[in-house]
Design a protein around this motif. Structure first.
Motif, PDB file in Angstrom:
ATOM      1  N   PRO A 293      -7.239  -4.067   4.220  1.00  0.00           N
ATOM      2  CA  PRO A 293      -7.019  -4.684   2.901  1.00  0.00           C
ATOM      3  C   PRO A 293      -7.604  -3.818   1.782  1.00  0.00           C
ATOM      4  CG  PRO A 293      -8.200  -6.186   4.380  1.00  0.00           C
ATOM      5  CD  PRO A 293      -8.020  -4.909   5.116  1.00  0.00           C
ATOM      6  N   ARG A 294      -6.849  -3.732   0.686  1.00  0.00           N
ATOM      7  CA  ARG A 294      -7.265  -2.854  -0.429  1.00  0.00           C
ATOM      8  C   ARG A 294      -7.840  -3.691  -1.567  1.00  0.00           C
ATOM      9  NH1 ARG A 294      -5.328   0.334   3.270  1.00  0.00           N
ATOM     10  NH2 ARG A 294      -3.870   1.990   2.726  1.00  0.00           N
ATOM     11  N   PRO A 295      -8.820  -3.132  -2.286  1.00  0.00           N
ATOM     12  CA  PRO A 295      -9.403  -3.873  -3.405  1.00  0.00           C
ATOM     13  C   PRO A 295      -8.371  -4.251  -4.470  1.00  0.00           C
ATOM     14  CG  PRO A 295     -10.400  -1.672  -3.204  1.00  0.00           C
ATOM     15  CD  PRO A 295      -9.465  -1.839  -2.052  1.00  0.00           C
ATOM     16  N   GLU A 296      -7.334  -3.416  -4.656  1.00  0.00           N
ATOM     17  CA  GLU A 296      -6.362  -3.722  -5.722  1.00  0.00           C
ATOM     18  C   GLU A 296      -5.579  -5.001  -5.435  1.00  0.00           C
ATOM     19  OE1 GLU A 296      -6.533  -0.770  -4.125  1.00  0.00           O
ATOM     20  OE2 GLU A 296      -4.549   0.090  -3.743  1.00  0.00           O
ATOM     21  N   SER A 297      -5.569  -5.450  -4.164  1.00  0.00           N
ATOM     22  CA  SER A 297      -4.864  -6.700  -3.853  1.00  0.00           C
ATOM     23  C   SER A 297      -5.684  -7.937  -4.234  1.00  0.00           C
ATOM     24  CB  SER A 297      -4.522  -6.759  -2.359  1.00  0.00           C
ATOM     25  OG  SER A 297      -3.795  -5.615  -1.983  1.00  0.00           O
TER      26      SER A 297
ATOM     27  N   ALA B 112       3.051 -11.994  -1.350  1.00  0.00           N
ATOM     28  CA  ALA B 112       3.502 -10.900  -0.483  1.00  0.00           C
ATOM     29  C   ALA B 112       2.884  -9.574  -0.895  1.00  0.00           C
ATOM     30  CB  ALA B 112       5.022 -10.789  -0.540  1.00  0.00           C
ATOM     31  N   ASN B 113       2.466  -8.833   0.104  1.00  0.00           N
ATOM     32  CA  ASN B 113       2.119  -7.429  -0.093  1.00  0.00           C
ATOM     33  C   ASN B 113       2.962  -6.635   0.896  1.00  0.00           C
ATOM     34  OD1 ASN B 113       1.015  -4.932  -0.476  1.00  0.00           O
ATOM     35  ND2 ASN B 113      -0.985  -5.414   0.420  1.00  0.00           N
ATOM     36  N   PRO B 114       4.241  -6.416   0.521  1.00  0.00           N
ATOM     37  CA  PRO B 114       5.162  -5.768   1.469  1.00  0.00           C
ATOM     38  C   PRO B 114       4.871  -4.277   1.594  1.00  0.00           C
ATOM     39  CG  PRO B 114       6.239  -6.089  -0.640  1.00  0.00           C
ATOM     40  CD  PRO B 114       4.864  -6.690  -0.773  1.00  0.00           C
ATOM     41  N   PRO B 115       5.442  -3.653   2.633  1.00  0.00           N
ATOM     42  CA  PRO B 115       5.413  -2.192   2.650  1.00  0.00           C
ATOM     43  C   PRO B 115       6.271  -1.691   1.499  1.00  0.00           C
ATOM     44  CG  PRO B 115       6.581  -3.083   4.590  1.00  0.00           C
ATOM     45  CD  PRO B 115       6.131  -4.242   3.769  1.00  0.00           C
ATOM     46  N   TYR B 116       5.697  -0.888   0.596  1.00  0.00           N
ATOM     47  CA  TYR B 116       6.452  -0.493  -0.594  1.00  0.00           C
ATOM     48  C   TYR B 116       6.358   0.986  -0.936  1.00  0.00           C
ATOM     49  CZ  TYR B 116       1.764  -1.338  -2.706  1.00  0.00           C
ATOM     50  OH  TYR B 116       0.433  -1.356  -2.993  1.00  0.00           O
ATOM     51  N   ILE B 117       5.687   1.761  -0.109  1.00  0.00           N
ATOM     52  CA  ILE B 117       5.553   3.182  -0.428  1.00  0.00           C
ATOM     53  C   ILE B 117       6.883   3.883  -0.134  1.00  0.00           C
ATOM     54  CG2 ILE B 117       4.269   5.295   0.144  1.00  0.00           C
ATOM     55  CD1 ILE B 117       1.848   3.633   0.302  1.00  0.00           C
ATOM     56  N   PRO B 118       7.371   4.688  -1.112  1.00  0.00           N
ATOM     57  CA  PRO B 118       8.620   5.414  -0.861  1.00  0.00           C
ATOM     58  C   PRO B 118       8.473   6.308   0.381  1.00  0.00           C
ATOM     59  CG  PRO B 118       8.006   5.527  -3.194  1.00  0.00           C
ATOM     60  CD  PRO B 118       6.844   4.903  -2.477  1.00  0.00           C
TER      61      PRO B 118
ATOM     62  N   ASP C 282      -6.350   9.788   5.910  1.00  0.00           N
ATOM     63  CA  ASP C 282      -6.886   8.554   6.523  1.00  0.00           C
ATOM     64  C   ASP C 282      -5.755   7.552   6.726  1.00  0.00           C
ATOM     65  OD1 ASP C 282      -9.174   9.840   5.626  1.00  0.00           O
ATOM     66  OD2 ASP C 282     -10.182   7.977   5.052  1.00  0.00           O
ATOM     67  N   VAL C 283      -4.926   7.433   5.677  1.00  0.00           N
ATOM     68  CA  VAL C 283      -3.846   6.452   5.686  1.00  0.00           C
ATOM     69  C   VAL C 283      -2.693   6.954   6.556  1.00  0.00           C
ATOM     70  CG1 VAL C 283      -2.227   5.154   4.232  1.00  0.00           C
ATOM     71  CG2 VAL C 283      -4.488   5.754   3.334  1.00  0.00           C
ATOM     72  N   ALA C 284      -2.220   8.169   6.261  1.00  0.00           N
ATOM     73  CA  ALA C 284      -1.017   8.697   6.916  1.00  0.00           C
ATOM     74  C   ALA C 284      -1.199   8.823   8.426  1.00  0.00           C
ATOM     75  CB  ALA C 284      -0.653  10.049   6.315  1.00  0.00           C
TER      76      ALA C 284
ATOM     77  N   ILE D  36       4.614   0.967   9.532  1.00  0.00           N
ATOM     78  CA  ILE D  36       5.428  -0.241   9.306  1.00  0.00           C
ATOM     79  C   ILE D  36       4.869  -1.089   8.158  1.00  0.00           C
ATOM     80  CG2 ILE D  36       4.208  -1.634  11.053  1.00  0.00           C
ATOM     81  CD1 ILE D  36       6.831  -2.988  11.722  1.00  0.00           C
ATOM     82  N   ALA D  37       3.568  -0.969   7.906  1.00  0.00           N
ATOM     83  CA  ALA D  37       2.940  -1.745   6.829  1.00  0.00           C
ATOM     84  C   ALA D  37       2.946  -0.993   5.504  1.00  0.00           C
ATOM     85  CB  ALA D  37       1.504  -2.089   7.215  1.00  0.00           C
ATOM     86  N   LEU D  38       3.369   0.270   5.546  1.00  0.00           N
ATOM     87  CA  LEU D  38       3.249   1.118   4.354  1.00  0.00           C
ATOM     88  C   LEU D  38       4.594   1.445   3.698  1.00  0.00           C
ATOM     89  CD1 LEU D  38       0.672   3.642   5.822  1.00  0.00           C
ATOM     90  CD2 LEU D  38       0.233   2.095   3.902  1.00  0.00           C
ATOM     91  N   PHE D  39       5.571   1.872   4.506  1.00  0.00           N
ATOM     92  CA  PHE D  39       6.774   2.472   3.926  1.00  0.00           C
ATOM     93  C   PHE D  39       7.904   1.461   3.750  1.00  0.00           C
ATOM     94  CE2 PHE D  39       4.483   6.030   5.856  1.00  0.00           C
ATOM     95  CZ  PHE D  39       4.305   6.802   4.715  1.00  0.00           C
TER      96      PHE D  39
ATOM     97  N   ILE E 200       3.992 -10.812  -5.993  1.00  0.00           N
ATOM     98  CA  ILE E 200       4.314  -9.727  -5.058  1.00  0.00           C
ATOM     99  C   ILE E 200       3.687  -8.409  -5.511  1.00  0.00           C
ATOM    100  CG2 ILE E 200       6.595  -9.353  -6.182  1.00  0.00           C
ATOM    101  CD1 ILE E 200       7.628  -8.544  -3.336  1.00  0.00           C
ATOM    102  N   GLU E 201       2.966  -7.780  -4.586  1.00  0.00           N
ATOM    103  CA  GLU E 201       2.377  -6.468  -4.901  1.00  0.00           C
ATOM    104  C   GLU E 201       3.454  -5.390  -4.796  1.00  0.00           C
ATOM    105  OE1 GLU E 201      -1.579  -5.646  -3.245  1.00  0.00           O
ATOM    106  OE2 GLU E 201      -1.015  -3.536  -3.043  1.00  0.00           O
ATOM    107  N   HIS E 202       3.281  -4.305  -5.552  1.00  0.00           N
ATOM    108  CA  HIS E 202       4.257  -3.208  -5.480  1.00  0.00           C
ATOM    109  C   HIS E 202       3.611  -1.888  -5.859  1.00  0.00           C
ATOM    110  CE1 HIS E 202       4.412  -3.714  -9.851  1.00  0.00           C
ATOM    111  NE2 HIS E 202       4.691  -4.994  -9.662  1.00  0.00           N
TER     112      HIS E 202
END
Ligand code: GLN
Length: 284
Positions: free
Chosen positions: A100-104, A192-198, A206-208, A214-217, A245-247
């Motif tokens: 979980p990210r602080p921005e959420s 919702a915090n969907p996967p939204y990264i292009p 760390d992330v990649a 599936i949770a990112l893209f 909804i987060e984006h």
């Protein structure tokens, strides 16, 4: 000669700094190895007791160095300690679920504000719930809510179950794709915090390398999945229902455009560093 506790903490910080990581991670990792909080590292009596309870300082030291090496190989700190903090919660996380990210956290404030304005019990559906951070924050901070957490990824569902059973067992978990979840159900609020990264966007290692794709893209421009989530929200919400909804910071206009046919009062909200981060609207 055997190093003292303070010396290997200093060594750990140096190793992290040299590799380009925040040195404070050494404190988190050492506290984790000792089974105490990071603040308690400053209390010599607590540290002494923790070391004595484990019995062998070389075991502590070896475990600590192994964790530092894993951190230097870009494993997220939260996967190593098994814990992520989100609002008032301590969530269990590990490989297979997004940290979980602080921005959420700000999205939760907007949802709580909407819930406050409603009478009686409020039904809330979390689409793509992951670890359960959003769901459990709302369930615990707004006791008049009933939450349903929808998640399709089996690895994420395992973490979701752990967190729900530890924090709030009244949350209902539904292992399902968002698109056909809860046929016939109507609710008051969808989050919702969907996967939204292009797809193809470069992410920190760390992330990649460690967090689930599936949770990112979210598709070529990152919008394919968010559009599906918005359609599902429109299907699930009663008239007057609320969507948050987060984006991605690049998507506020695309998100508003996708919401336009079914939602009104569409507002984009910035995150703590001023980037457009989530959008809210009311179902017509
Ligand atoms: N904000 C997350 C990140 O920076 C992505 C979360 C998401 O795609 N839902 O990695």
């Amino acid at each position: 000669m055997e190093l003292t506790f303070k010396e290997f903490l200093r060594g750990g910080k140096e190793q992290l700094t040299a590799a380009g990581f925040p040195e404070v991670d050494a404190e988190h990792l050492l506290a984790h190895v000792l089974g105490i909080s990071r603040m308690e590292l400053h209390n010599p009596v607590t540290v002494e007791n923790a070391i004595n309870a484990i019995g062998d300082i070389t075991v502590i030291e070896e475990t600590f160095w192994k964790m530092l090496d894993r951190r230097c190989a870009h494993e997220p700190l939260q996967y190593l300690t098994g814990v992520a903090y989100f609002r008032y919660l301590e969530l269990q996380v590990g490989p297979g679920v997004l940290v979980p990210r602080p921005e959420s956290e700000l999205l939760v404030d907007a949802v709580l504000k909407n819930i406050e304005g409603r009478d009686g019990a409020v039904s809330v559906v979390d689409l793509g719930a992951g670890s359960g951070a959003l769901t459990l924050a709302i369930a615990t901070e707004a006791p008049q809510t009933h939450l349903i957490a929808v998640e399709k990824d089996p690895a994420a569902v395992e973490w979701l179950r752990k967190n729900v059973s530890r924090i709030d067992e009244t949350v209902r978990i539904l292992e399902s794709d968002v698109e056909d979840a809860l046929d016939g159900v109507k609710c008051d609020v969808v989050i919702a915090n969907p996967p939204y990264i292009p797809d193809g966007q470069e992410l920190p290692k760390d992330v990649a390398e460690h967090e689930p794709a599936i949770a990112l893209f979210g598709g070529e421009d990152g919008m394919t999945i968010p559009r599906r989530f918005i359609n599902a929200a429109a299907r699930l919400l009663k008239s007057g229902g609320f969507l948050a909804i987060e984006h991605h910071e690049s998507q506020p206009i695309d998100i508003a455009a996708a919401m336009l046919s079914d939602f009104e009062n569409i507002h984009c909200h910035n995150d703590l560093v001023g980037r457009p981060r989530f959008t809210t609207g009311t179902r017509r």
